[in-house]
Write a protein that holds these residues in place. Structure first.
Motif, PDB file in Angstrom:
ATOM      1  N   LEU A   1       0.429  -1.370  -0.130  1.00 29.25           N
ATOM      2  CA  LEU A   1       0.182   0.277   0.161  1.00 29.25           C
ATOM      3  C   LEU A   1       0.908   1.173  -0.180  1.00 29.25           C
ATOM      4  O   LEU A   1       2.034   1.263   0.431  1.00 29.25           O
ATOM      5  CB  LEU A   1      -0.884  -0.479   1.167  1.00 29.25           C
ATOM      6  N   SER A   2       0.318   2.358  -0.836  1.00 28.85           N
ATOM      7  CA  SER A   2       1.454   3.033  -1.344  1.00 28.85           C
ATOM      8  C   SER A   2       0.636   4.757  -1.428  1.00 28.85           C
ATOM      9  O   SER A   2      -0.272   4.547  -2.161  1.00 28.85           O
ATOM     10  CB  SER A   2       2.529   2.870  -2.208  1.00 28.85           C
ATOM     11  N   THR A   3       1.112   5.231  -0.428  1.00 27.37           N
ATOM     12  CA  THR A   3       0.783   7.437  -0.412  1.00 27.37           C
ATOM     13  C   THR A   3       1.637   7.780  -1.027  1.00 27.37           C
ATOM     14  O   THR A   3       2.834   7.817  -0.124  1.00 27.37           O
ATOM     15  CB  THR A   3       0.021   7.140   0.884  1.00 27.37           C
ATOM     16  N   PHE A   4       1.605   8.803  -2.018  1.00 25.16           N
ATOM     17  CA  PHE A   4       2.548   9.766  -2.770  1.00 25.16           C
ATOM     18  C   PHE A   4       2.181  10.833  -2.873  1.00 25.16           C
ATOM     19  O   PHE A   4       1.019  11.031  -3.291  1.00 25.16           O
ATOM     20  CB  PHE A   4       3.775   8.676  -3.629  1.00 25.16           C
ATOM     21  N   GLY A   5       2.691  11.782  -3.178  1.00 30.16           N
ATOM     22  CA  GLY A   5       2.537  13.147  -3.570  1.00 30.16           C
ATOM     23  C   GLY A   5       3.962  14.169  -3.872  1.00 30.16           C
ATOM     24  O   GLY A   5       4.813  13.161  -3.968  1.00 30.16           O
ATOM     25  N   ARG A   6       3.825  14.922  -5.377  1.00 28.66           N
ATOM     26  CA  ARG A   6       4.767  15.319  -5.292  1.00 28.66           C
ATOM     27  C   ARG A   6       4.523  16.880  -6.133  1.00 28.66           C
ATOM     28  O   ARG A   6       3.095  16.955  -6.147  1.00 28.66           O
ATOM     29  CB  ARG A   6       4.918  15.124  -6.657  1.00 28.66           C
ATOM     30  N   LEU A   7       5.098  17.623  -5.941  1.00 31.64           N
ATOM     31  CA  LEU A   7       4.607  18.742  -5.352  1.00 31.64           C
ATOM     32  C   LEU A   7       6.024  19.898  -6.600  1.00 31.64           C
ATOM     33  O   LEU A   7       6.822  20.495  -5.862  1.00 31.64           O
ATOM     34  CB  LEU A   7       4.588  19.679  -4.443  1.00 31.64           C
ATOM     35  N   ASN A   8       5.864  20.261  -7.290  1.00 33.57           N
ATOM     36  CA  ASN A   8       6.621  21.123  -8.479  1.00 33.57           C
ATOM     37  C   ASN A   8       6.055  22.805  -8.728  1.00 33.57           C
ATOM     38  O   ASN A   8       5.180  23.173  -8.852  1.00 33.57           O
ATOM     39  CB  ASN A   8       7.402  20.886  -9.685  1.00 33.57           C
ATOM     40  N   TYR A   9       7.483  23.927  -7.912  1.00 34.68           N
ATOM     41  CA  TYR A   9       7.184  25.385  -8.836  1.00 34.68           C
ATOM     42  C   TYR A   9       8.340  25.709  -9.826  1.00 34.68           C
ATOM     43  O   TYR A   9       9.062  25.136  -9.407  1.00 34.68           O
ATOM     44  CB  TYR A   9       7.060  25.570  -7.113  1.00 34.68           C
ATOM     45  N   ASN A  10       7.823  26.687 -10.014  1.00 35.56           N
ATOM     46  CA  ASN A  10       8.514  27.027 -11.373  1.00 35.56           C
ATOM     47  C   ASN A  10       8.314  28.518 -11.384  1.00 35.56           C
ATOM     48  O   ASN A  10       7.237  28.705 -11.640  1.00 35.56           O
ATOM     49  CB  ASN A  10       8.332  26.657 -12.890  1.00 35.56           C
ATOM     50  N   PHE A  11       8.649  29.092 -11.040  1.00 38.39           N
ATOM     51  CA  PHE A  11       9.199  30.707 -10.837  1.00 38.39           C
ATOM     52  C   PHE A  11       9.531  31.615 -12.713  1.00 38.39           C
ATOM     53  O   PHE A  11      10.760  31.330 -12.495  1.00 38.39           O
ATOM     54  CB  PHE A  11       9.761  31.144  -9.672  1.00 38.39           C
ATOM     55  N   ASP A  12       8.916  31.830 -13.132  1.00 37.69           N
ATOM     56  CA  ASP A  12       9.192  32.605 -14.763  1.00 37.69           C
ATOM     57  C   ASP A  12      10.504  31.979 -15.239  1.00 37.69           C
ATOM     58  O   ASP A  12      10.451  31.855 -15.575  1.00 37.69           O
ATOM     59  CB  ASP A  12       9.582  34.010 -13.799  1.00 37.69           C
ATOM     60  N   ARG A  13      10.179  30.075 -15.108  1.00 37.04           N
ATOM     61  CA  ARG A  13      10.685  29.622 -16.105  1.00 37.04           C
ATOM     62  C   ARG A  13      11.905  29.824 -15.619  1.00 37.04           C
ATOM     63  O   ARG A  13      12.737  29.114 -16.343  1.00 37.04           O
ATOM     64  CB  ARG A  13      10.282  29.747 -18.044  1.00 37.04           C
ATOM     65  N   LYS A  14      12.722  30.237 -14.971  1.00 43.97           N
ATOM     66  CA  LYS A  14      14.276  30.341 -14.139  1.00 43.97           C
ATOM     67  C   LYS A  14      14.764  29.296 -12.769  1.00 43.97           C
ATOM     68  O   LYS A  14      15.261  29.451 -13.251  1.00 43.97           O
ATOM     69  CB  LYS A  14      14.339  31.760 -13.980  1.00 43.97           C
ATOM     70  N   TYR A  15      13.710  29.283 -12.225  1.00 43.32           N
ATOM     71  CA  TYR A  15      14.145  29.321 -11.060  1.00 43.32           C
ATOM     72  C   TYR A  15      13.089  27.733 -10.926  1.00 43.32           C
ATOM     73  O   TYR A  15      12.048  27.939 -10.441  1.00 43.32           O
ATOM     74  CB  TYR A  15      13.290  29.893  -9.651  1.00 43.32           C
ATOM     75  N   PHE A  16      13.252  26.813 -10.246  1.00 43.60           N
ATOM     76  CA  PHE A  16      12.617  25.682  -9.713  1.00 43.60           C
ATOM     77  C   PHE A  16      12.829  24.733  -8.432  1.00 43.60           C
ATOM     78  O   PHE A  16      13.741  25.086  -7.981  1.00 43.60           O
ATOM     79  CB  PHE A  16      12.898  24.552 -11.269  1.00 43.60           C
ATOM     80  N   LEU A  17      11.916  24.589  -8.407  1.00 42.56           N
ATOM     81  CA  LEU A  17      11.666  24.263  -6.705  1.00 42.56           C
ATOM     82  C   LEU A  17      10.845  22.423  -6.890  1.00 42.56           C
ATOM     83  O   LEU A  17       9.748  22.058  -7.753  1.00 42.56           O
ATOM     84  CB  LEU A  17      11.810  24.408  -5.557  1.00 42.56           C
ATOM     85  N   SER A  18      11.545  21.544  -6.549  1.00 40.77           N
ATOM     86  CA  SER A  18      10.278  19.973  -6.228  1.00 40.77           C
ATOM     87  C   SER A  18      10.415  19.300  -4.709  1.00 40.77           C
ATOM     88  O   SER A  18      11.520  19.323  -4.414  1.00 40.77           O
ATOM     89  CB  SER A  18      11.187  18.996  -7.406  1.00 40.77           C
ATOM     90  N   GLY A  19       9.348  18.543  -4.418  1.00 38.60           N
ATOM     91  CA  GLY A  19       9.304  17.945  -3.446  1.00 38.60           C
ATOM     92  C   GLY A  19       8.783  16.471  -3.541  1.00 38.60           C
ATOM     93  O   GLY A  19       7.688  16.515  -3.866  1.00 38.60           O
ATOM     94  N   THR A  20       9.408  15.536  -3.331  1.00 40.61           N
ATOM     95  CA  THR A  20       8.285  14.428  -3.225  1.00 40.61           C
ATOM     96  C   THR A  20       8.450  13.692  -1.610  1.00 40.61           C
ATOM     97  O   THR A  20       9.808  13.584  -1.016  1.00 40.61           O
ATOM     98  CB  THR A  20       9.532  12.981  -4.035  1.00 40.61           C
ATOM     99  N   LEU A  21       7.228  13.214  -1.347  1.00 36.99           N
ATOM    100  CA  LEU A  21       6.545  12.017  -0.344  1.00 36.99           C
ATOM    101  C   LEU A  21       5.968  11.304  -0.363  1.00 36.99           C
ATOM    102  O   LEU A  21       4.979  11.317  -1.661  1.00 36.99           O
ATOM    103  CB  LEU A  21       6.285  13.153   0.368  1.00 36.99           C
ATOM    104  N   ARG A  22       6.256  10.349   0.518  1.00 39.70           N
ATOM    105  CA  ARG A  22       5.642   8.978  -0.349  1.00 39.70           C
ATOM    106  C   ARG A  22       5.292   8.150   1.610  1.00 39.70           C
ATOM    107  O   ARG A  22       6.439   7.953   1.662  1.00 39.70           O
ATOM    108  CB  ARG A  22       5.920   7.917  -1.403  1.00 39.70           C
ATOM    109  N   HIS A  23       4.283   7.492   1.250  1.00 40.83           N
ATOM    110  CA  HIS A  23       4.551   6.178   2.347  1.00 40.83           C
ATOM    111  C   HIS A  23       4.238   4.955   2.068  1.00 40.83           C
ATOM    112  O   HIS A  23       3.405   5.215   0.872  1.00 40.83           O
ATOM    113  CB  HIS A  23       3.425   7.175   3.239  1.00 40.83           C
TER     114      HIS A  23
END
Length: 440
Positions: free
Chosen positions: A332-354
């Motif tokens: 049994l897996s639960t997961f999530g991923r969040l990506n953020y992009n500012f003006d196509r210059k700066y990019f942040l990403s985070g992943t979480l799973r259980h």
């Protein structure tokens, strides 16, 4: 279409060379003369010529392989389909080593409206694997007495596979050697092994998946995907009582049936939204469940009542259970991923799973992993964008991926898994047809 042929085989002595070497060896060893005399002589064919056997000719061959396929595809703006069927036949380089497969695949995708689409695919294959027995080429078989490849290198060329009357040249479980005295030849005769023995299996494989996708808003995608992977295997082994491995047991037969069933159910929600023309967010959340069951059972029978029989259903004096096992596991897996992009210059990403796995004891297979990933900014020109992954972020993502892999392949040891029996059936590991949406 193509042909398969063995190459690089060692060049073996002919009968004259073999006799010369053996005669010299006996002459140089005084202990092999007198009362313990050892001698090697030519055997005779039915036409009184000297026997000179090339044992490789009785094992290897040039095998023919051919494959055929028919594909049909079509559709319109709303629906597309694809149908395919195929047939493959391969003759191995060892006699009686054959493979045949029939397969069919169907795939349909349709869009019910702008917001709803669904589809599915199903495939079925039937595989037949034929063999006379051990080839000696697999792990653990290199020194098997009955390995066909090995027998070609140890059987003397002065022995014939047949007697002059056309019957098999055998002496109990071994080949007959009346022209060799003072020592024994304990190796099997290749010909009755390839003629009378078999080690076959049949694999029926079913894979299928279906999905439903809904877009209530242009930036929201909801999807559910369900897939199955079923593999049914029947193993059929027979060793004749005439000679070889089945001689001592008076005939040996085994039949083992195995069922490997897996289902995977994945549900995801994808949110992709851009605001102020510079801020882009992409969020994926999901849940996946996977269940696999294994069930095998079989019987081994020895002491056949009639040497003319060669099936498991014939009369035997000894019955032994073999290949009996049962196993079950759940992930049994639960997961999530969040990506953020500012003006196509700066990019942040985070992943979480259980993940929770039944392979291990209760509350021992639960783990949560997080992998924040940072991207270093870099100046760009025009519409081009280049990003560099930081080493710390790469390491974090790699650790998450490795942990997820190890969880999914954890060894069956505790929890809901139970097994019994002394023989395990190990088919190729099936791969679920439902592709996982789990991010790594």
């Amino acid at each position: 279409m193509g042909w398969n042929k063995a190459y690089g085989l060692p060049k073996m002595m002919n009968a004259a060379q073999y006799l010369q070497e053996k005669t010299m060896a006996v002459a140089n060893n005084p202990s092999l003369t007198g009362a313990n005399a050892v001698s090697f002589k030519y055997a005779k064919n039915a036409d009184s010529t000297n026997v000179d056997t090339r044992w490789t000719d009785y094992v290897y061959r040039t095998g023919l392989s051919h494959s055929h396929a028919i594909n049909i595809s079509g559709g319109n703006d709303a629906t597309t389909y694809y149908l395919a069927t195929g047939y493959t036949a391969q003759e191995g380089i060892i006699k009686k080593n054959d493979f045949k497969r029939i397969n069919i695949l169907a795939n349909v995708d349709t869009r019910l409206s702008k917001a709803i689409s669904l589809g599915g695919k199903a495939s079925y294959s039937n595989e037949m694997n034929y063999s006379a027995g051990s080839s000696g080429s697999l792990p653990g078989e290199a020194y098997n007495t009955g390995a066909l490849a090995r027998l070609t290198q140890v059987l003397p060329p002065i022995l014939s596979p047949y007697n002059t009357d056309g019957s098999y040249n055998i002496n109990g479980s071994s080949i007959g050697a009346p022209n060799i005295t003072g020592t024994s030849i304990s190796y099997y005769n290749i010909v009755p092994i390839t003629d009378l023995n078999r080690s076959n299996n049949e694999v029926n494989h079913v894979q299928s998946s279906t999905y439903l996708q809904v877009k209530p808003l242009s930036w929201i995608t909801l999807k559910t995907l369900y897939g199955i992977d079923y593999m049914l295997i029947d193993n059929d082994l027979f060793q004749s009582a005439v000679t070889g491995d089945g001689y001592t047991a008076g005939g040996n037969a085994s039949a083992v049936s195995a069922k490997y069933k897996t289902w995977v159910w994945t549900n995801t929600a994808q949110f992709d939204y851009t605001f102020a023309d510079k801020h882009s967010l992409s969020l994926l959340v999901g849940n996946e469940q996977q269940r696999r069951t294994t069930s095998t059972y079989g019987i081994n029978r020895q002491g056949i009542s009639d040497p003319g029989y060669n099936i498991i259903q014939a009369g035997y004096t000894i019955n032994n259970p073999t290949g009996n096992a049962r196993g079950e596991n759940y992930l049994l897996s639960t997961f999530g991923r969040l990506n953020y992009n500012f003006d196509r210059k700066y990019f942040l990403s985070g992943t979480l799973r259980h993940d929770e796995a039944s392979q291990l004891g209760q509350k021992k297979a639960i783990s949560t992993a997080a992998a924040p990933a940072g991207r270093s900014p870099r100046r760009i020109s025009g519409n081009q964008h280049t990003s560099i992954t930081s080493s710390a972020a790469s390491a974090s993502e790699e650790a998450t991926e490795k942990w997820a892999t190890s969880t999914a392949s954890a060894t069956i040891a505790h929890g809901h898994n139970t097994s019994a029996g002394s023989t395990a059936v190990s088919p190729r590991s099936p791969t679920p047809s439902a592709a996982s949406a789990t991010p790594t």
